[in-house]
Design an enzyme around this catalytic site. Structure first.
Site, PDB file in Angstrom:
ATOM      1  N   GLY A 186      73.180  -2.042  32.531  1.00 30.09           N
ATOM      2  CA  GLY A 186      73.264  -3.202  31.997  1.00 30.09           C
ATOM      3  C   GLY A 186      73.281  -4.863  32.772  1.00 30.09           C
ATOM      4  O   GLY A 186      72.594  -5.749  32.145  1.00 30.09           O
ATOM      5  N   CYS A 191      66.721  -4.890  31.857  1.00 26.83           N
ATOM      6  CA  CYS A 191      67.184  -4.095  31.314  1.00 26.83           C
ATOM      7  C   CYS A 191      67.707  -4.714  30.070  1.00 26.83           C
ATOM      8  O   CYS A 191      68.704  -5.631  29.764  1.00 26.83           O
ATOM      9  CB  CYS A 191      68.960  -3.674  32.575  1.00 26.83           C
ATOM     10  N   THR A 193      70.073  -3.668  27.701  1.00 28.76           N
ATOM     11  CA  THR A 193      71.392  -2.058  27.719  1.00 28.76           C
ATOM     12  C   THR A 193      72.311  -3.356  26.785  1.00 28.76           C
ATOM     13  O   THR A 193      73.071  -3.293  25.869  1.00 28.76           O
ATOM     14  CB  THR A 193      72.057  -1.374  28.571  1.00 28.76           C
ATOM     15  N   ASP A 224      73.740  -0.695  41.952  1.00 24.52           N
ATOM     16  CA  ASP A 224      72.367  -0.894  41.420  1.00 24.52           C
ATOM     17  C   ASP A 224      71.968  -1.881  40.312  1.00 24.52           C
ATOM     18  O   ASP A 224      72.373  -1.701  39.989  1.00 24.52           O
ATOM     19  CB  ASP A 224      71.856   0.224  40.607  1.00 24.52           C
ATOM     20  N   GLY A 226      70.952  -6.236  39.324  1.00 23.12           N
ATOM     21  CA  GLY A 226      71.359  -7.218  39.380  1.00 23.12           C
ATOM     22  C   GLY A 226      71.768  -8.171  40.530  1.00 23.12           C
ATOM     23  O   GLY A 226      71.501 -10.110  40.129  1.00 23.12           O
TER      24      GLY A 226
HETATM   25  P1  5GP Z   1      66.812  -5.419  39.130  1.00 21.38           P
HETATM   26  O1  5GP Z   1      66.910  -4.694  40.560  1.00 21.38           O
HETATM   27  O2  5GP Z   1      65.563  -5.223  38.693  1.00 21.38           O
HETATM   28  O3  5GP Z   1      67.631  -6.009  39.032  1.00 21.38           O
HETATM   29  O4  5GP Z   1      67.955  -3.796  38.631  1.00 21.38           O
HETATM   30  C1  5GP Z   1      67.092  -2.321  39.101  1.00 21.38           C
HETATM   31  C2  5GP Z   1      68.205  -1.574  38.289  1.00 21.38           C
HETATM   32  O5  5GP Z   1      67.637  -2.080  36.301  1.00 21.38           O
HETATM   33  C3  5GP Z   1      66.766  -0.344  37.996  1.00 21.38           C
HETATM   34  O6  5GP Z   1      67.500   0.360  39.605  1.00 21.38           O
HETATM   35  C4  5GP Z   1      68.009   0.830  36.810  1.00 21.38           C
HETATM   36  O7  5GP Z   1      69.137   0.996  37.179  1.00 21.38           O
HETATM   37  C5  5GP Z   1      68.189  -0.793  35.951  1.00 21.38           C
HETATM   38  N1  5GP Z   1      67.243  -0.191  34.908  1.00 21.38           N
HETATM   39  C6  5GP Z   1      65.267  -0.335  35.363  1.00 21.38           C
HETATM   40  N2  5GP Z   1      64.490  -0.010  34.714  1.00 21.38           N
HETATM   41  C7  5GP Z   1      65.911   0.052  33.155  1.00 21.38           C
HETATM   42  C8  5GP Z   1      65.374   0.185  32.052  1.00 21.38           C
HETATM   43  O8  5GP Z   1      64.780  -0.256  31.044  1.00 21.38           O
HETATM   44  N3  5GP Z   1      67.229  -0.357  31.453  1.00 21.38           N
HETATM   45  C9  5GP Z   1      68.286  -0.318  31.670  1.00 21.38           C
HETATM   46  N4  5GP Z   1      69.271  -0.394  30.902  1.00 21.38           N
HETATM   47  N5  5GP Z   1      68.356  -0.790  33.044  1.00 21.38           N
HETATM   48  C10 5GP Z   1      66.912  -0.342  33.666  1.00 21.38           C
END
Ligand code: 5GP
Length: 351
Positions: A186, A191, A193, A224, A226
């Protein structure tokens, strides 16, 4: 009985890293490479422990090419065709394949595709690194599939996730036989979630707790999701994460694939979406299945130039953070970190 955990769990935005006196004179003295050995895989990796996420916009072959030259890792998205992977792994394309993770889900189709590809590339790249990736790593079946992959590919570095608690980290290392546990539910930029299900765990606490569990067993963790700014990456390492995975920070770089917006043939912006979003499900699975909802969203991100520039910025920040806390190498970052809980992380007057 209903339960509530009263201790407050923390996100990157809830803390800062306290500076400490050190003998370091310059950022150039800091080593941000780290040599990894693994609990199960016999492979050694000497890398900068930052990974690009296996999302279909950022986890691309082009990203792998740029990042492997810099010593960073790319987790390829799982939607390329078998032939595209085979070409990628077998051709002499100047990409260090040790700096790439092949992504797989838990479906039979995914596993069969993996076995087929790995058999065909065996001579060129035996036992590629694997990222076994599901949104919810808490099912019995997930641990079984992790274990099955270990039996099939004993020498591969296997990363499995996502989870956010100690008992599941231990389970994935002990019974799933994963080398690296991917932590985060989340926390991602696209995301939803937490909004759709109310489920989640503040990322910094999740990382600190899971790292503690993993390290006790000789495993590793990857934080992973955030990270919004380079300081968040530093905080993840400060919380003892061995690797940090990034999606949004690389979204909009030249190496991305997807729906670009152009102005007079110059890239202006890119549609960036979660892999569980409506957009992704329409693209890869013919729509959102009746029994589920999307748990991701789509946003438009501005064009950012080459991924190399983002890497420079990240590595510069990391080196600087190391000098502030007296860590001569990235491996020591966690050991040298003391967090301060804060109400305010920075001055927002010009935001
Ligand atoms: P960011 O670096 O963009 O904050 O987070 C990337 C991560 O967000 C990815 O590696 C994956 O774990 C998560 N993620 C990617 N797409 C989705 C999604 O559609 N739903 C959820 N719950 N998490 C996602």
């Amino acid at each position: 009985m209903q339960k509530i955990i009263n201790e407050i769990k923390l996100d990157f935005d809830d803390v800062l890293i306290r500076p400490k006196r050190s003998f370091l004179n310059s950022r150039s003295e800091v080593c941000i490479h780290r040599e990894f050995g693994f609990k199960y895989s016999p492979r050694k990796l000497n890398i900068i422990p930052i990974m690009v996420a296996n999302m279909d916009t950022v986890g691309t072959f082009a990203m792998a090419k740029t990042l492997s030259q810099q010593g960073l890792i790319t987790c390829l998205h799982k939607h390329y065709s078998s032939q595209q992977y085979i070409d990628f792994y077998t051709s002499n394309n100047e990409i260090n394949k040790d700096l790439v993770f092949y992504s797989v889900g838990t479906s039979e189709k995914d596993i069969n595709k993996t076995v087929d590809i790995f058999t065909k590339i065996q001579e060129f790249k035996p036992y590629p690194n694997i990222c076994l990736d599901v949104a919810n790593g808490y099912t019995e079946n997930f641990v079984k599939i992790a274990h099955k992959l270990r039996k099939l590919f004993p020498a591969s570095v296997i990363m499995a996730g996502n989870v956010v608690t100690q008992e599941m980290t231990e389970e994935l290392i002990m019974h799933g036989q994963a080398d690296i546990v991917k932590v985060g539910i989340g926390s991602g930029s696209v995301c939803t979630t937490r909004l759709k299900t109310g489920v989640g765990y503040p990322q910094l606490s999740a990382v600190m707790e899971c790292a503690d569990a993993a390290h006790g067993l000789g495993g590793h963790v990857c934080s992973d999701g955030g990270c919004k700014v380079v300081g968040d990456i530093c905080k993840a390492f400060g919380g003892n994460s061995d690797f940090v995975m990034l999606g949004s920070m690389f979204a909009g770089t030249n190496e991305c694939e997807g729906e670009w917006q152009y102005d007079l043939s110059k890239k202006v912006s890119l549609k960036f979406y979660g892999m569980s979003s409506k957009e992704a499900m329409h693209k890869h699975y013919n729509g959102v299945a009746e029994y589920r909802t999307s748990e991701g969203k789509a946003v438009i991100v501005p064009y950012k130039g080459g991924a190399e520039e983002i890497v420079q910025d990240i590595l510069g920040g990391l080196r600087s953070a190391c000098t502030y806390i007296g860590a001569t190498k990235i491996k020591d970052f966690g050991k040298k970190t003391t967090f301060i809980q804060v109400n305010n992380t920075h001055n927002r007057i010009f935001e």
